[in-house]
Design an enzyme around this catalytic site. Structure first.
Site, PDB file in Angstrom:
ATOM      1  N   GLY A 171      24.224 -68.046 -16.173  1.00  0.00           N
ATOM      2  CA  GLY A 171      23.284 -68.262 -17.263  1.00  0.00           C
ATOM      3  C   GLY A 171      23.514 -69.586 -17.957  1.00  0.00           C
ATOM      4  O   GLY A 171      22.570 -70.256 -18.396  1.00  0.00           O
ATOM      5  N   ASP A 172      24.786 -69.979 -18.063  1.00  0.00           N
ATOM      6  CA  ASP A 172      25.124 -71.265 -18.688  1.00  0.00           C
ATOM      7  C   ASP A 172      24.461 -72.427 -17.956  1.00  0.00           C
ATOM      8  O   ASP A 172      23.850 -73.308 -18.572  1.00  0.00           O
ATOM      9  CB  ASP A 172      26.640 -71.483 -18.663  1.00  0.00           C
ATOM     10  CG  ASP A 172      27.390 -70.590 -19.629  1.00  0.00           C
ATOM     11  OD1 ASP A 172      26.893 -70.386 -20.747  1.00  0.00           O
ATOM     12  OD2 ASP A 172      28.477 -70.129 -19.268  1.00  0.00           O
ATOM     13  N   ALA A 173      24.608 -72.442 -16.631  1.00  0.00           N
ATOM     14  CA  ALA A 173      24.091 -73.555 -15.840  1.00  0.00           C
ATOM     15  C   ALA A 173      22.570 -73.635 -15.928  1.00  0.00           C
ATOM     16  O   ALA A 173      21.990 -74.726 -16.003  1.00  0.00           O
ATOM     17  CB  ALA A 173      24.539 -73.418 -14.387  1.00  0.00           C
TER      18      ALA A 173
END
Length: 407
Positions: A171-173
């Site tokens: 999700g971060d990327a």
């Protein structure tokens, strides 16, 4: 090589993955990114250890992925002189990107209102867990909780009776791509007006956007989670082959490709069968049709079925693991993966930012900076003398951690 953000200076006050990933993308686009760290460093430096990856000074592939091509400075922001250094850097910057929580930024005087008042030209960008408003606005928000758990992705993308065990940083990327795009738009405004903007992205917002099709369909009776035997469409589903390999069919134009699929699985007798030949009839009889297709797929190996589907021009793909992707000729041909040399001389493959400009060429010149690696050159650029820099070191206003190559 064409770099659209050449000449743009970015101050990177972020940690872990989403924020650093945003600044890494900007660096890939040509920006001069200065990563600002506390003396103990970005805690993301040790994240890879929990996944079995090395996290030494010489080799730190997870951290390097999101921090390569940056310069690093380590400053005590709790000190008056440390904040003076940061503000001198900000005075020369175009972008300030942070993943610190708003309360922490307010305490440091680095919230949007404070920074905009002093440097109205700066694009101020923040990535956080849940957004600026609402009861969860101050909650800690890693991608596992904000992106996966609260959004519904963790539950509704899994098989019934379980949840997804999400890969670290997924999700971060994704969110870092959105924030970097927002920053680019704000830089366009900055060029036209001379005024910066506040750009905000949250992990929760990104996940909801990623699940927009489910947001639409679940309001009208579509129920998740699903098992593969209860898929909405039998021809948008995974099937196991004779050798244990899996293939995912993705036929979005059911009526157009139905006859071709029947021929591929050698069930020509189903051509014209009204129970399965249309999108709606196949949905009504989904479980039955899935069972038929499953039995036929088991007659061929994954490679054999792959060739048959390619010949019929039916959208599909072999389902493979990430370890297979590292050797995937398609990924390598487009430089989606790139072999880099670590500080200790060893080599490994690194995932590259996905957006390309004019050329697919990749040149990763600099590994992620060590803590305070570029202190001296950055401080000299903003007007400090060697004597002042030496004094900052003695007073523990700045810190650098040298790398000694193991022999």
């Amino acid at each position: 090589m064409f770099k659209p953000l050449t000449g743009v200076k970015v101050v990177d006050l972020t940690y872990f993955i989403a924020g650093p990933g945003t600044a890494r993308i900007l660096a890939d686009w040509g920006a001069d990114v200065i990563k600002v760290e506390p003396f103990w460093g970005d805690p993301g430096r040790t994240t890879g250890a929990g996944m079995g990856a090395p996290t030494t000074f010489g080799v730190n592939p997870l951290y390097s992925c999101y921090n390569s091509e940056k310069r690093g400075i380590s400053v005590d922001l709790k000190s008056e002189k440390g904040m003076e250094i940061l503000h001198k850097i900000l005075a020369t910057a175009d972008v300030f990107v942070t993943s610190y929580r708003t309360k922490a930024l307010q305490k440091l005087g680095l919230d949007y209102e404070s920074v905009h008042e002093k440097y109205p030209r700066i694009v101020w960008a923040q990535i956080n867990g849940f957004g600026d408003y609402g009861p969860a606005k101050d909650n800690p928000g890693f991608d596992t909780v904000a992106f996966w758990a609260r959004s519904g992705a963790m539950l509704d993308s899994a098989e019934k009776g379980t949840t997804v065990n999400p890969p670290i940083g997924f999700g971060d990327a994704t969110t870092s791509c959105s924030l970097s795009g927002g920053i680019a738009a704000a830089l366009y405004q900055q060029q036209k007006t001379g005024i910066g903007a506040k750009v905000m992205v949250s992990l929760f917002a990104q996940a909801i956007w990623n699940l927009s099709s489910l947001v639409a369909s679940t309001q009208y009776g579509d129920v998740y989670p699903k098992t593969r035997t209860e898929a909405n469409s039998p021809v948008i589903n995974s099937y196991k082959c004779k050798d244990g390999g899996w293939i995912f069919l993705s036929i979005l134009e059911h009526e157009r490709y139905y006859d071709s699929l029947c021929k591929v699985i050698e069930r020509e007798d189903l051509i014209g069968n009204e129970k399965y030949s249309t999108t709606l009839s196949a949905k009504v009889n989904s479980s039955e049709f899935i069972e038929i297709i499953s039995k036929q797929f088991e007659k061929w190996t994954q490679d054999e079925m792959d060739k048959k589907l390619i010949a019929a021009d039916i959208a599909h793909e072999k389902i493979q693991g990430v370890i297979d992707v590292i050797k995937d000729p398609q990924a390598i041909a487009n430089n989606y993966l790139y072999e880099v040399e670590n500080r200790d001389g060893s080599k490994c493959f690194m995932a590259m930012p996905p957006i390309k400009f004019n050329t697919i060429d990749v040149h990763v010149k600099n590994d992620a900076p060590l803590i305070g690696e570029n202190n001296e050159e950055i401080l000299k650029e903003i007007g400090y003398s060697e004597e002042e820099i030496k004094q900052f070191t003695e007073e523990k206003i700045i810190l650098s951690v040298p790398y000694v190559k193991e022999t």
